[in-house]
Write a protein that holds these residues in place. Structure first.
Motif, mmCIF file in Angstrom:
data_model
loop_
_atom_site.group_PDB
_atom_site.id
_atom_site.type_symbol
_atom_site.label_atom_id
_atom_site.label_comp_id
_atom_site.label_asym_id
_atom_site.label_seq_id
_atom_site.Cartn_x
_atom_site.Cartn_y
_atom_site.Cartn_z
ATOM 1 N N ILE A 196 -6.697 6.393 -6.327
ATOM 2 C CA ILE A 196 -5.943 7.063 -5.262
ATOM 3 C C ILE A 196 -4.472 7.091 -5.630
ATOM 4 O O ILE A 196 -3.908 6.107 -6.114
ATOM 5 C CB ILE A 196 -6.177 6.401 -3.875
ATOM 6 C CG1 ILE A 196 -5.470 7.208 -2.770
ATOM 7 C CG2 ILE A 196 -5.751 4.947 -3.847
ATOM 8 C CD1 ILE A 196 -5.888 6.836 -1.353
ATOM 9 N N GLN A 197 -3.881 8.282 -5.452
ATOM 10 C CA GLN A 197 -2.429 8.406 -5.631
ATOM 11 C C GLN A 197 -1.804 8.223 -4.265
ATOM 12 O O GLN A 197 -2.007 9.026 -3.364
ATOM 13 C CB GLN A 197 -2.069 9.771 -6.215
ATOM 14 C CG GLN A 197 -0.575 9.907 -6.462
ATOM 15 C CD GLN A 197 -0.229 11.128 -7.289
ATOM 16 O OE1 GLN A 197 -0.860 11.403 -8.314
ATOM 17 N NE2 GLN A 197 0.756 11.883 -6.854
ATOM 18 N N MET A 198 -1.077 7.133 -4.097
ATOM 19 C CA MET A 198 -0.524 6.791 -2.791
ATOM 20 C C MET A 198 0.823 7.477 -2.570
ATOM 21 O O MET A 198 1.358 8.123 -3.465
ATOM 22 C CB MET A 198 -0.397 5.277 -2.654
ATOM 23 C CG MET A 198 -1.732 4.540 -2.624
ATOM 24 S SD MET A 198 -2.802 4.978 -1.227
ATOM 25 C CE MET A 198 -1.988 4.121 0.135
ATOM 26 N N GLU A 199 1.380 7.298 -1.377
ATOM 27 C CA GLU A 199 2.630 7.967 -1.002
ATOM 28 C C GLU A 199 3.847 7.297 -1.619
ATOM 29 O O GLU A 199 4.918 7.892 -1.660
ATOM 30 C CB GLU A 199 2.765 8.036 0.519
ATOM 31 C CG GLU A 199 2.664 6.687 1.245
ATOM 32 C CD GLU A 199 1.220 6.317 1.599
ATOM 33 O OE1 GLU A 199 0.307 6.856 0.970
ATOM 34 O OE2 GLU A 199 1.038 5.476 2.497
ATOM 35 N N ASP A 200 3.707 6.078 -2.071
ATOM 36 C CA ASP A 200 4.834 5.416 -2.742
ATOM 37 C C ASP A 200 4.326 4.173 -3.474
ATOM 38 O O ASP A 200 3.140 3.850 -3.425
ATOM 39 C CB ASP A 200 5.977 5.080 -1.758
ATOM 40 C CG ASP A 200 5.559 4.141 -0.628
ATOM 41 O OD1 ASP A 200 4.653 3.315 -0.835
ATOM 42 O OD2 ASP A 200 6.157 4.236 0.459
ATOM 43 N N ILE B 244 5.089 1.036 -2.924
ATOM 44 C CA ILE B 244 4.747 -0.070 -2.022
ATOM 45 C C ILE B 244 3.299 0.091 -1.572
ATOM 46 O O ILE B 244 2.501 -0.855 -1.612
ATOM 47 C CB ILE B 244 5.692 -0.065 -0.797
ATOM 48 C CG1 ILE B 244 7.143 -0.248 -1.240
ATOM 49 C CG2 ILE B 244 5.296 -1.144 0.204
ATOM 50 C CD1 ILE B 244 8.169 -0.007 -0.142
ATOM 51 N N ALA B 245 2.976 1.311 -1.134
ATOM 52 C CA ALA B 245 1.631 1.580 -0.631
ATOM 53 C C ALA B 245 0.584 1.327 -1.716
ATOM 54 O O ALA B 245 -0.518 0.850 -1.429
ATOM 55 C CB ALA B 245 1.542 3.007 -0.116
ATOM 56 N N CYS C 222 -0.088 -2.315 -1.906
ATOM 57 C CA CYS C 222 -0.829 -2.745 -0.713
ATOM 58 C C CYS C 222 -2.292 -2.303 -0.804
ATOM 59 O O CYS C 222 -3.200 -3.068 -0.456
ATOM 60 C CB CYS C 222 -0.200 -2.157 0.552
ATOM 61 S SG CYS C 222 1.485 -2.712 0.822
ATOM 62 N N ALA C 223 -2.510 -1.078 -1.263
ATOM 63 C CA ALA C 223 -3.877 -0.545 -1.316
ATOM 64 C C ALA C 223 -4.750 -1.356 -2.273
ATOM 65 O O ALA C 223 -5.917 -1.624 -1.975
ATOM 66 C CB ALA C 223 -3.855 0.931 -1.722
#
Lengths: 269, 73, 382
Positions: free
Chosen positions: C53-57, C59-60, C63-64
């Motif tokens: 998954i390509q997250m929004e930033d 940090i995310a 966390c993911a």
């Protein structure tokens, strides 16, 4: 099963102040989960930091109490890695929409099957009563001694614009509506946002002279109205309650399963 | 539908923080806070078993136990 | 097996190592010079049923992967300088909550946006102390693609063994350089898989009570045991506590489980180290130049060796002290202002004999850079 089956009784009484709306929201959530007869094994609650976030310690689910603002990012990892789990993510207003605003809009955009609950008491309670992005202008807080000049987000509009496929609002006063909405949100396949107006008599109520918990609840009753009601028609300044969005849109984990299928086919070919 | 008949109000005094929400919103003024600021069912005979006290309690401290009153069916 | 021989970038070698180790969840965010790791995994993971998954930033992303680790998966994220800074809070969370995960930092020049497309080794101390509070951490590094592969497998193994985040500190030169990689057959390198509790349903499971051997068996989210995970100090059930005994007990445990195992975690290579009088200590791409020099000098009969560090944290102090006991001079070759050099000085008996050969201009350290300092130290003029 009774709602008590879903809590960790040994950690009660909980740490919230007398009359805190967050306790009522926990109560409504437990009733929703109980009425849906959900298996605790399938339930994961992820929370961030703040008064709201302590909720995850009290439920007998798999519970993940994380860092400030990032509960949805953690929840995304849990959900995508094990889609059969049901993710419930209660957040405070600052947690969800100030420090966590980016994660909030992107979880909505992806339409990942998570139930996000914004426990909106319009204040940072844990740190002692600073204004939040949902306080709105003209409010008193420990960091706004001359009253706030910041506008508030409209959570429902924000979530809708960001692509959440289920968006609703209730209050700590309207418990029967809250239970009904939470049941629908949890059952909804996709990203659901439920804003629940909550009261903080300790900080927000005291600073803004809104009285005790009961007076604040009465205020929720008097200043809100159901979508489609005559009251709302007569007075559009009332805050609407109810379900605003309920769309059937492809869910992220299901869409990723199709990615896997395509990738595996490509490999065989 | 069978109407509900009150068995008793089960109050967890260790959990009750005396916020008074249940007292203030009881449609029949059944509940009161005692001298220790804990809720008691002062007039249980007036209870209509709407259970809003149980649902609104932020502390999960009150439970309204009921029987189904089948005589009214 | 010819198809097992590849000609790849270091970043791809890292991906091969991660897949070999069993990675099945990756979350990331684009950043130079680590992006290829995300790009390749976005293709490779779904091919084996894993998730990308390509997250929004940044940090995310951190966390993911922590969330996905809790459901029982082997997880990784990859980043560079600024992204590594952003991940620090969640990295501390993984330390505190004892969640196995691997964080790759392909180092570029900093501070701030710095020198995104150029090499640096400036994040060594950040890997140790980037997140707040007392904690311990494991960080590994590598100078060539075969070792990038091996250290990546090791990182996953150590993360599972010690229930901790492990940082892979590569650098831009290693990450982007292409060279040969031989992917070992399955089973050739040992794999440590998740240690799960054997306790059945209904038995009181303590997620944070170490066994006698110090390890903590886990239970996947969705399994029979429901417990609390928090970044607050917590008791053996994972419930928040500020009891002074619980607080100090947990902090000791978090440090001891790593610091008491330095000898098990330490990884290094010796090049011409027997009877070496001049020792070059290096790691990552800098080590390649150090090895080049030592090879040439040995051919001329000079007693020079290279101690190549492959684990940087916990710092292998005892090993360095022992290896450098008879050295006339120790040269630390690195691309920063002396981050490892300071620790070497603290480790050895004669810190006055420790010298720094560095470059901080985004260019690789060349053999000439090392030769120049050697001339001075060996009294052969400037």
């Amino acid at each position: 099963m009774s709602v008590k089956e879903y809590i960790r009784e040994r950690y009660f009484p909980h740490m919230w102040c007398p009359g805190c709306g967050h306790g009522t929201i926990l109560n409504s959530l437990l009733h929703a989960v109980d009425q849906l007869q959900l298996d605790k094994k399938d339930l994961v609650m992820t929370s961030g930091i703040g008064c709201s976030a302590r909720i995850s310690g009290y439920v007998d689910f798999h519970s993940l109490h994380t860092i400030h603002g990032r509960a949805l990012a953690f929840a995304t990892g849990v959900k995508l890695s094990k889609p059969e789990l049901k993710l419930i993510v209660p957040m405070g207003d600052g947690d969800a929409l100030a420090i966590g605003g980016n994660h909030f809009i992107h979880a909505a955009r992806r339409n990942i099957d998570i139930t996000a609950i914004v426990m909106n008491n319009r204040i940072y309670g844990m740190t002692g009563g600073q204004f939040s992005p949902l306080s709105g202008a003209g409010k008193k807080a420990t960091t706004a001694p001359y009253s706030t000049i910041d506008s508030a987000f409209d959570v429902v509009k924000l979530a809708t614009a960001a692509g959440a496929s289920f968006v609703a609002r209730s209050t700590a006063y309207h418990v029967l509506e809250t239970i009904d909405i939470l049941k629908k949100a949890i059952n909804h396949k996709g990203f659901s946002v439920v804003e629940i107006l909550s009261q903080c008599p300790t900080h927000y109520g005291r600073k803004n002279k809104e009285g005790n918990a009961s007076q604040m609840l009465k205020f929720q009753k008097d200043t809100t109205a159901k979508i489609g009601s005559k009251a709302l028609e007569k007075n559009p300044l009332l805050i609407p309650r109810g379900i605003f969005v309920d769309n059937d849109v492809p869910e992220y984990c299901q869409a990723y399963d199709e990615v896997i299928e395509r990738a595996m086919k490509g490999r065989k070919a | 539908m069978a109407r509900l008949k009150l068995k008793e109000h089960v109050i967890n005094r260790d959990w009750c923080k005396g916020c008074g929400i249940c007292v203030d919103f009881c449609p029949k003024q059944v509940l009161e806070l005692d001298s220790k600021e804990k809720v008691i069912a002062a007039r249980p005979e007036d209870c209509i078993c709407c259970k809003l006290c149980e649902l609104r309690c932020p502390d999960l401290a009150i439970e309204v136990l009921t029987d189904r009153d089948d005589k009214n069916d | 097996m010819t198809e097992k021989i590849k000609f790849v970038q270091g970043n791809e070698a890292c991906v091969e190592g991660a897949l070999y180790a069993g990675v099945d969840f990756f979350a990331g965010y684009p950043i130079t010079p680590s992006t290829e790791i995300a790009e390749v995994l976005s293709k490779r993971l779904p091919e084996k049923g894993g998730k990308f998954i390509q997250m929004e930033d940044e940090i995310a992303s951190m966390c993911a992967i922590i969330g996905a680790s809790l459901t029982g998966h082997k997880v990784m994220t990859a980043t560079s300088g600024p992204g590594f800074s952003l991940k620090q809070e969640a990295l501390g969370y993984a330390c505190m909550a004892e969640i196995p995960c691997v964080i790759v930092n392909v180092q570029r020049g900093g501070p701030s946006t710095g020198n995104p497309t150029h090499v640096s080794q400036g994040d060594i101390n950040q890997a140790r102390w980037g997140t707040h509070g007392d904690h311990s951490i494991i960080a590994l590094t590598a100078s060539n693609h075969q070792d990038v592969f091996a250290m990546t497998v090791d990182a996953f193994n150590l993360a599972e063994t010690y229930r901790t985040p492990v940082v892979l500190l590569f650098d831009e030169a290693v990450g982007h350089m292409r060279e040969k990689l031989i992917v070992p057959e399955a089973g050739e390198i040992a794999r440590v898989d998740r240690l799960r509790t054997s306790l059945g349903k209904g038995v009181d499971y303590h997620p944070y009570l170490p066994r006698e051997d110090g390890r903590l068996p886990m239970s996947d989210f969705g399994g029979d045991h429901r417990y609390n995970v928090t970044g607050l100090f917590h008791d053996m059930w994972g419930f928040p506590s500020n009891n002074p005994k619980v607080v100090s007990g947990l902090l000791h445990h978090l440090n001891d489980k790593i610091e008491n195992n330095v000898h098990n975690i330490t990884r290094y290579k010796e090049h011409f180290m027997d009877d070496a009088e001049y020792i070059l200590i290096s790691y990552g791409s800098s080590a390649r130049s150090a090895i080049h020099i030592a090879t040439n000098r040995r051919a001329r009969g000079e007693k020079m060796g290279v101690l190549e560090l492959q684990s940087l944290w916990p710092f292998p102090e005892a090993m360095i002290r022992e290896k450098c006991a008879n050295a006339k001079a120790v040269l630390v070759v690195e691309m920063n202002m002396g981050q490892v050099m300071r620790h070497v000085k603290a480790a050895v008996d004669r810190p006055e004999n420790v010298f720094l050969v560095n470059r901080i201009d985004g260019k690789l350290i060349t053999p000439t850079d090392i030769k120049s300092l050697l001339r001075v130290i060996q009294g052969r003029g400037v």
